[in-house]
Write a protein that holds these residues in place. Sequence first.
Motif, short mmCIF file in Angstrom:
data_model
loop_
_atom_site.label_atom_id
_atom_site.label_comp_id
_atom_site.label_asym_id
_atom_site.label_seq_id
_atom_site.Cartn_x
_atom_site.Cartn_y
_atom_site.Cartn_z
N VAL A 197 0.82 -1.21 0.00
CA VAL A 197 0.00 0.00 0.00
C VAL A 197 0.85 1.26 0.00
O VAL A 197 0.55 2.22 -0.72
CB VAL A 197 -0.95 -0.01 1.21
N HIS A 198 1.95 1.25 0.78
CA HIS A 198 2.67 2.50 1.05
C HIS A 198 4.02 2.60 0.35
O HIS A 198 4.67 3.65 0.48
CB HIS A 198 2.88 2.66 2.55
N ARG A 199 4.46 1.58 -0.34
CA ARG A 199 5.77 1.65 -0.98
C ARG A 199 5.63 1.41 -2.48
O ARG A 199 4.62 0.89 -2.95
CB ARG A 199 6.72 0.62 -0.36
N PRO A 200 6.66 1.78 -3.27
CA PRO A 200 6.58 1.58 -4.72
C PRO A 200 6.41 0.12 -5.08
O PRO A 200 6.84 -0.78 -4.34
CB PRO A 200 7.93 2.14 -5.23
N PRO A 201 5.78 -0.16 -6.22
CA PRO A 201 5.57 -1.56 -6.63
C PRO A 201 6.85 -2.38 -6.72
O PRO A 201 6.84 -3.57 -6.45
CB PRO A 201 4.90 -1.42 -8.01
N ARG A 202 7.98 -1.76 -7.08
CA ARG A 202 9.24 -2.50 -7.17
C ARG A 202 9.64 -3.05 -5.80
O ARG A 202 10.05 -4.21 -5.67
CB ARG A 202 10.35 -1.60 -7.72
N THR A 203 9.50 -2.22 -4.77
CA THR A 203 9.80 -2.68 -3.41
C THR A 203 8.84 -3.79 -3.00
O THR A 203 9.23 -4.78 -2.37
CB THR A 203 9.72 -1.50 -2.43
N THR A 204 7.57 -3.62 -3.35
CA THR A 204 6.57 -4.64 -3.01
C THR A 204 6.91 -5.98 -3.65
O THR A 204 6.83 -7.04 -2.99
CB THR A 204 5.18 -4.17 -3.47
#
Length: 385
Positions: free
Chosen positions: A99-106
């Motif tokens: 929810v709170h971080r960029p998709p790459r981090t996810t």
Amino acid sequence: MNESTTAWRRGPRDWLVDACLFLLAVVFGMVLAGLRLDVSPRPPSWLFNLDQTVAALGCAALWLRRRWPTELAVALVVLSVFSELISGAMLIATFTVAVHRPPRTTMTVFVASLVAAIGYVLLRPEPDMPATMAWVTGAAIQGAVVGWGLYVHHRRRLAAAMRERAARVETEARLRAEQAGQEARTAIAREIHDVLGHRLSLLSVHAGALEYHPDAPAEEVARAARVIRESAHQALQDLREVIGVLRAPVGELPQPTFADIRQLVAESDRAGMRVTMAEEHIGTVPEGLGRTAYRIVQEALTNARRHARGASVRVRIAGAPGAGLTVEVGNDAGGHSVEPTGAARPGRGLIGLAERVALVEGRLEYGPTEMGGWRLTAWLPWSPC
């Protein structure tokens, strides 16, 4: 400002959400623990106690998910390699990252959780379920949680983008309104200068004549007084029309036409100026073009009356559709200025006139002549239609 920077300033809604997620993780762990006690063979007591302790610490750590979402998710993913009861807290932490971080981090955290799931099924295999099936089930649950988090993430970004766009549109609308207001004020100032400058210059000329020649014959005094009275009356009429700009669109007000130039020249001639006019145009001059030509002649005559009193003035208008309209006003050397000391800075009328000509994509040139006079020349485009 993102949510991680406001971790210790939660609102009532944030406290409620965090409490619900904490309780959800605790209930999830307790249900798994109860199911584990009902199956056989049971895990060793030391491993079960360690699992419960780690799960309790993991659930408590969820209160830090707003401050360190990625770090907490990575730590819980590592612990999930051997801890079964911590899976609920790990899923919530992974959801928070989505929810709170960029998709790459996810996606990085998600891949790490899949690798951790492989380690779990190898270290603690299920007695009644193949390892592959157990891993696929866990991966499906984690994928669903991550997908839900990414959906929320993109919805929030879309809402933020729409709010930003609305704010930008509002700002642009405000700037356009301010620009329109500035243009309206400029147009009003130009109208006031063009309309009243001509009349007031007539008053100045004849009032100056009375001042410099107090012993003039009675007929000349009466003639000057009559011109002053007529000019003052006409100036009041013109002022009423200009003030109407503040109450009605400019297009609804009476505007001068090309045919009014002859009356303008005749009026100046009656006021004592030596003015001649020559026309060499072909065809009917359009309304907008004629109005601009009128303002050019009006400003030029006003300047000649102010700064070259007594000099002869020539007005020449020539042109044809497709070739453009040329307006030329010049005066001979001689005469003297009637502007009193401390008068307004000269040139403001010419600046406004240049703006008016530029609006119709024309050209304006002015300056002294070789013989000591002054000439103003304007070229205005004239559509061939």
